[in-house]
Design a protein around this motif. Sequence first.
Motif, short mmCIF file in Angstrom:
data_model
loop_
_atom_site.label_atom_id
_atom_site.label_comp_id
_atom_site.label_asym_id
_atom_site.label_seq_id
_atom_site.Cartn_x
_atom_site.Cartn_y
_atom_site.Cartn_z
N LYS A 75 -71.86 -79.05 -23.78
CA LYS A 75 -70.46 -79.04 -23.34
C LYS A 75 -69.77 -77.73 -23.73
N LEU A 76 -70.08 -77.26 -24.93
CA LEU A 76 -69.46 -76.03 -25.39
C LEU A 76 -69.91 -74.84 -24.54
N SER A 77 -71.18 -74.80 -24.19
CA SER A 77 -71.66 -73.69 -23.35
C SER A 77 -71.08 -73.76 -21.95
N SER A 78 -70.95 -74.97 -21.40
CA SER A 78 -70.35 -75.08 -20.06
C SER A 78 -68.88 -74.66 -20.08
N LEU A 79 -68.16 -75.07 -21.12
CA LEU A 79 -66.76 -74.64 -21.22
C LEU A 79 -66.66 -73.14 -21.45
N SER A 80 -67.58 -72.59 -22.20
CA SER A 80 -67.58 -71.15 -22.42
C SER A 80 -67.82 -70.41 -21.11
N GLU A 82 -67.06 -71.56 -18.12
CA GLU A 82 -65.85 -71.71 -17.31
C GLU A 82 -64.76 -70.76 -17.78
N VAL A 83 -64.63 -70.61 -19.09
CA VAL A 83 -63.61 -69.70 -19.63
C VAL A 83 -63.92 -68.27 -19.23
N GLN A 124 -54.57 -72.78 -16.40
CA GLN A 124 -55.91 -73.35 -16.42
C GLN A 124 -56.73 -72.77 -17.57
N LEU A 125 -56.57 -71.49 -17.81
CA LEU A 125 -57.30 -70.84 -18.89
C LEU A 125 -56.85 -71.38 -20.25
N SER A 126 -55.56 -71.59 -20.42
CA SER A 126 -55.08 -72.13 -21.70
C SER A 126 -55.52 -73.59 -21.88
N ALA A 127 -55.57 -74.35 -20.78
CA ALA A 127 -56.05 -75.74 -20.88
C ALA A 127 -57.52 -75.76 -21.27
N LEU A 128 -58.33 -74.90 -20.68
CA LEU A 128 -59.74 -74.84 -21.04
C LEU A 128 -59.93 -74.34 -22.48
N GLN A 129 -59.07 -73.42 -22.89
CA GLN A 129 -59.16 -72.92 -24.26
C GLN A 129 -58.83 -74.03 -25.25
N SER A 130 -57.84 -74.85 -24.94
CA SER A 130 -57.50 -75.96 -25.84
C SER A 130 -58.63 -76.99 -25.89
N LYS A 131 -59.26 -77.24 -24.76
CA LYS A 131 -60.42 -78.15 -24.75
C LYS A 131 -61.56 -77.59 -25.59
N MET A 132 -61.76 -76.31 -25.50
CA MET A 132 -62.82 -75.66 -26.26
C MET A 132 -62.50 -75.72 -27.76
N ASP A 133 -61.23 -75.54 -28.11
CA ASP A 133 -60.84 -75.63 -29.51
C ASP A 133 -61.03 -77.05 -30.04
#
Length: 136
Positions: A75-80, A82-83, A124-133
């Motif tokens: 999940k972390l690699s997929s979010l990375s 996407e970011v 969208q970028l900030s939402a993905l960043q918060s999910k990653m955090d």
Amino acid sequence: MSYSTEPVSTPTSARSTRNRGTSVKVFLVIWLLLIGIGIAATYWYSHHLQQSMLSALDAKWQAQTNAIKADYNSKLSSLSNEVSQLDSKVQSFNELLTFTKDTASNKTDNSNKLYTQLAEVKKQLSALQSKMDLLK
């Protein structure tokens, strides 16, 4: 020959009472020894069962932990990914916006549209960043 009708008293021998006393003592010692062996075997068996259950639970927990780690890493690699894709889009929009600001005239309203698109991409970028955090 004359037979006497009186009962003959036979003295109880000390030997038979001594044999009875020692046989009871031997029986009690053997009985207590068997009880002690039973208690020791029960303790050993319960300890053995406890150790085997603990090792089985440890193996199960290790497997579950490894599965959770693998899921987390995927999940972390997929979010990375996407970011990074969104970051490249933001960079291209920023370049486009800079270009349109330089070439824009008062008649066109393209720069406002680009600003709107850029704001949406940043959201969208900030939402993905918060999910990653949250995953970290």
